[in-house]
Design an enzyme around this catalytic site. Structure first.
Site, PDB file in Angstrom:
ATOM      1  N   GLY A  41     -84.669   6.129  86.202  1.00  0.00           N
ATOM      2  CA  GLY A  41     -83.756   5.857  87.304  1.00  0.00           C
ATOM      3  C   GLY A  41     -83.802   6.879  88.425  1.00  0.00           C
ATOM      4  O   GLY A  41     -83.166   6.717  89.448  1.00  0.00           O
ATOM      5  N   LYS A  98     -90.982  -3.160  72.882  1.00  0.00           N
ATOM      6  CA  LYS A  98     -91.044  -1.812  73.450  1.00  0.00           C
ATOM      7  C   LYS A  98     -89.995  -0.991  72.708  1.00  0.00           C
ATOM      8  O   LYS A  98     -88.806  -1.279  72.784  1.00  0.00           O
ATOM      9  CB  LYS A  98     -90.732  -1.854  74.940  1.00  0.00           C
ATOM     10  CG  LYS A  98     -90.745  -0.473  75.564  1.00  0.00           C
ATOM     11  CD  LYS A  98     -90.250  -0.521  76.993  1.00  0.00           C
ATOM     12  CE  LYS A  98     -90.029   0.892  77.514  1.00  0.00           C
ATOM     13  NZ  LYS A  98     -89.166   0.904  78.685  1.00  0.00           N
ATOM     14  N   ASN A 108     -88.577  -0.453  87.689  1.00  0.00           N
ATOM     15  CA  ASN A 108     -87.397  -1.310  87.783  1.00  0.00           C
ATOM     16  C   ASN A 108     -86.506  -0.869  88.930  1.00  0.00           C
ATOM     17  O   ASN A 108     -86.345  -1.568  89.922  1.00  0.00           O
ATOM     18  CB  ASN A 108     -86.637  -1.297  86.447  1.00  0.00           C
ATOM     19  CG  ASN A 108     -85.380  -2.135  86.514  1.00  0.00           C
ATOM     20  OD1 ASN A 108     -84.323  -1.649  86.876  1.00  0.00           O
ATOM     21  ND2 ASN A 108     -85.487  -3.411  86.210  1.00  0.00           N
ATOM     22  N   ALA A 141     -90.911   4.596  83.750  1.00  0.00           N
ATOM     23  CA  ALA A 141     -89.733   5.391  84.126  1.00  0.00           C
ATOM     24  C   ALA A 141     -89.997   6.432  85.198  1.00  0.00           C
ATOM     25  O   ALA A 141     -90.888   7.268  85.072  1.00  0.00           O
ATOM     26  CB  ALA A 141     -89.111   6.080  82.918  1.00  0.00           C
ATOM     27  N   GLY A 142     -89.204   6.360  86.230  1.00  0.00           N
ATOM     28  CA  GLY A 142     -89.225   7.397  87.265  1.00  0.00           C
ATOM     29  C   GLY A 142     -90.073   7.052  88.479  1.00  0.00           C
ATOM     30  O   GLY A 142     -90.029   7.747  89.485  1.00  0.00           O
TER      31      GLY A 142
END
Lengths: 259, 417
Positions: free
Chosen positions: A160, A99, A208, A186-187
């Site tokens: 995050g 990635k 995550n 992401a997000g």
């Protein structure tokens, strides 16, 4: 019901049943365990810089068998550094998946699309299965396709932030226009947001923080699994009137032609 | 109340004592602290003006509970909000600040905590900084490790499990040259994944050289941003030049370093203004060098050898906690280090709120890791400490304690590219 068992996510010629990918930003061993056991993750991202450790709790030692490692190039500030980190990952035995993530901003950690295109081209030519993390821009996505990417990974909102699909309209454009799997990265802060992205036609989602910061990790992991699957089913089911974009009038507008 | 810093050693010659007293008592005997000395590079940066103009206009008595509540409600913390959070009016809201800080830390760092250890390789110093144990008039055992000794110290530390090291020296270019420090960096690359430096400020080309030797992070404490107070504390030596020190981090970044660390030594001057200045120093440099990784430390004054009365005055643990929470809310992305100057209980608490990095297995002395780590009598000489530490936990103990607090200790998150 025609929910297929053969509905696979294919990346670099490899088939995956799960469409939930665990990101790497925050990790703990319990997070990895929950992601595999309860979220069904078959791909786990790994920051090469984090794996660059000696004997104490090397994340590499905790990746269960059968799980595909997706090393990322975090820490790279330009294409050249990303290429070097990717090659190091290969030397470490992480396989050919990579990635690409290139950030030149330590505050928001937004990806640099131009450098990402450059790195993707070099690494794809070098035989890597390249999954580039990008800011959802159609032109950049097309260049990534031409550069040899195996999927495109637009961010949903700042990493995050748990803010969900802030870039929804632009991700939809990528889904509509790009002939590669679009993996939303992401997000994503809640299962409902993951579900919505899947419903829009995303091929997979990566998360995550949403898991890492949950009160009950296994339960949240299970919630993501269910949400991703629900969204995928809804997408395959071809949404009806309520879910499609824009409403359709109940009386046909062209009725006058038949009067 | 003020600290009383001046201590005379009986081993000083009459001439040395006389010079020392003159420096202490007669400001006109001291050099201009705002004027660069020969060989100091001037980079023509706009950062200092930006930071100091904001600090100058800061009147923290103007802020009220209403400002603090508004700051906590805003999604993005502005400079104005940050000033309110640093003000006395914010003290009753410390718990709310901690809650908010913890949420921001979680978003950016999850539940991780980084561990590192400092390694002092020399304690010679050419400066007279009145609060520091290494100051040139303080009667301590001086020592400079040779490469063989450094290698040994590093091996002892690396064997303990540590993967990140911070190399420190006293501030003496004559005794600890840039080349000497560069060789230490090359050795460190053998044993550690990540090498940081906390040495005297150098020029851009020297930072570039040290980066090529393997260092990637440079920390420079400004001590205090109050130039007038600074003048009364740093009476002699290169460190006396305030503006050259201020631009150190920028020179380091220009020299190719990946990241920079900042700090005021809280307790030297008005801590609220110093905290504001430290944070704005980071803030404006980050805007100019967006790729750079920034970190803030939060040291308070500690007792030193021959002066056990030195203390951080009005900066109690409550105030320190307020400053750290305010830093986190204002700059969620910044690394925050809390050193062994603070107690075990404070460090255990603050890592759950805002700190992202703690030291362990710390000695601020020279060449004493083997005796400190193994309890074994050292067969060589040892140099004295820079200050007294408060939290003396070993690497293993710290690792266990952090895990026990529900945190994930991280030993390295870095690649030298």
């Amino acid at each position: 019901m025609t929910m297929q068992n053969d509905d696979k996510l294919i990346l670099g010629g490899k088939e995956f049943s799960s469409r939930f990918i665990l990101g790497s930003g925050k990790y703990s061993l319990s997070l990895i365990e929950a992601a595999v056991k309860y979220a069904g993750a078959e791909i786990i991202t790994l920051a090469v810089r984090r794996a660059n450790t000696k004997d104490h709790e090397n994340i590499l030692d905790y990746i269960p068998e059968g799980v595909t490692l997706l090393p990322n190039t975090s820490g790279a500030r330009n294409a050249e550094e990303a290429v070097r980190i990717a090659r190091l990952a290969r030397e470490l035995g992480c396989g050919d998946f990579v990635k690409v993530e290139i950030m030149r901003d330590s505050k928001y950690l937004l990806p640099d699309n131009a450098e990402t295109v450059k790195a993707t081209e070099i690494l794809a030519k070098d035989g890597f299965v390249v999954l580039p993390y990008m800011y959802p821009d159609l032109y950049a996505a097309r260049e990534l396709v031409n550069a040899g990417a195996s999927a495109v990974m637009p961010l949903a909102s700042p990493i995050g932030s748990n803010k969900g699909l802030a870039a929804k309209e632009f991700i939809q454009i990528l889904i509509d226009e790009i002939d590669l799997p679009i993996i939303v990265d992401a997000g994503i802060g809640r299962p409902s947001q993951a579900c919505e992205a899947m419903e829009m036609g995303a091929a997979a989602i990566m998360a995550n923080t949403a898991l890492a910061t949950a009160g009950d990790l296994p339960l949240m992991a299970a919630a993501f699994k269910a949400a991703v699957e629900a969204g995928r089913k809804a997408y395959l089911a071809k949404p009806g009137r309520v879910l499609t974009r824009g409403a359709s009038a109940s009386d046909p507008l062209t009725g006058f032609l038949h009067n | 109340m003020e600290n009383s810093f001046f201590v005379d050693s009986e081993n000083l010659s009459e001439a040395a004592l006389e010079k020392k007293h003159r420096l202490e008592n007669d400001p006109s005997s001291r050099t201009d602290h705002m004027k660069y000395m020969d060989g100091m590079e001037i980079i023509q940066s706009d950062i200092c003006e930006k930071v100091m103009s904001r600090v100058k206009e800061y009147d923290y008595s103007q802020y009220t509970a209403r400002d603090v509540i508004a700051a906590l409600e805003h999604e993005t913390c502005s400079i104005e909000d940050f000033k309110a959070l640093l003000s006395p009016a914010a003290e009753p809201y410390l718990e709310q600040m901690a809650q908010r800080a913890r949420a921001e830390t979680g978003k950016h760092f999850g539940n991780t905590v980084y561990l590192f250890t400092p390694l002092y390789i020399a304690n010679y110093c050419g400066n007279y900084c009145v609060y520091c144990g290494f100051n040139c008039y303080n009667d301590i055992r001086r020592m400079k490790l040779n490469m063989e000794q450094i290698d040994h110290e590093m091996k002892v530390i690396a064997d303990s499990g540590m993967e990140e090291i911070l190399i420190l020296t006293g501030e003496s270019r004559a005794k600890s040259s840039v080349e000497y420090i560069g060789e230490a960096c090359k050795l460190a690359r053998k044993y550690f994944r990540m090498v940081g430096l906390e040495i005297y400020p150098v020029n851009t080309d020297e930072y570039r050289y040290l980066h090529e030797c393997g260092a990637d992070y440079v920390t420079v404490f400004q001590e205090t941003y109050d130039t007038e107070k600074y003048e009364t504390l740093h009476l002699m030596g290169h460190k006396r030049v305030w503006p050259y020190r201020f631009d150190s981090q920028e020179r380091a970044l220009m020299g190719g370093m990946r990241g920079a660390g900042f700090s005021a030594l809280l307790g030297l001057s008005d801590f609220r203004r110093d905290a504001l200045a430290s944070a704005l120093h980071v803030y404006y440099l980050q805007r100019k060098y967006p790729h750079a990784e920034m970190s803030l430390s939060c040291p308070r004054l500690r007792p030193i050898i021959n002066n056990d009365k030195i203390n951080p005055l009005d900066v109690h643990e409550t105030q320190l906690c307020q400053v750290i929470c305010a830093y986190r809310i204002f700059m969620p992305f910044v690394g925050i280090t809390v050193s062994s100057r603070e107690s075990e209980s404070f460090r255990n608490g603050i890592v759950k709120i805002a700190a992202t990095k703690v030291s362990a297995g710390v000695s601020t002395g020279i060449g004493d890791h083997e005796s400190k780590y193994s309890g074994k009598e050292s067969d060589g000489a040892e140099g004295d400490e820079q200050f007294e530490i408060s939290d003396s936990r070993s690497f293993d103990k710290m690792y266990q304690d952090m895990s026990g607090e529900g945190l994930q200790p991280v030993l390295n998150d870095y690649l030298y590219v």
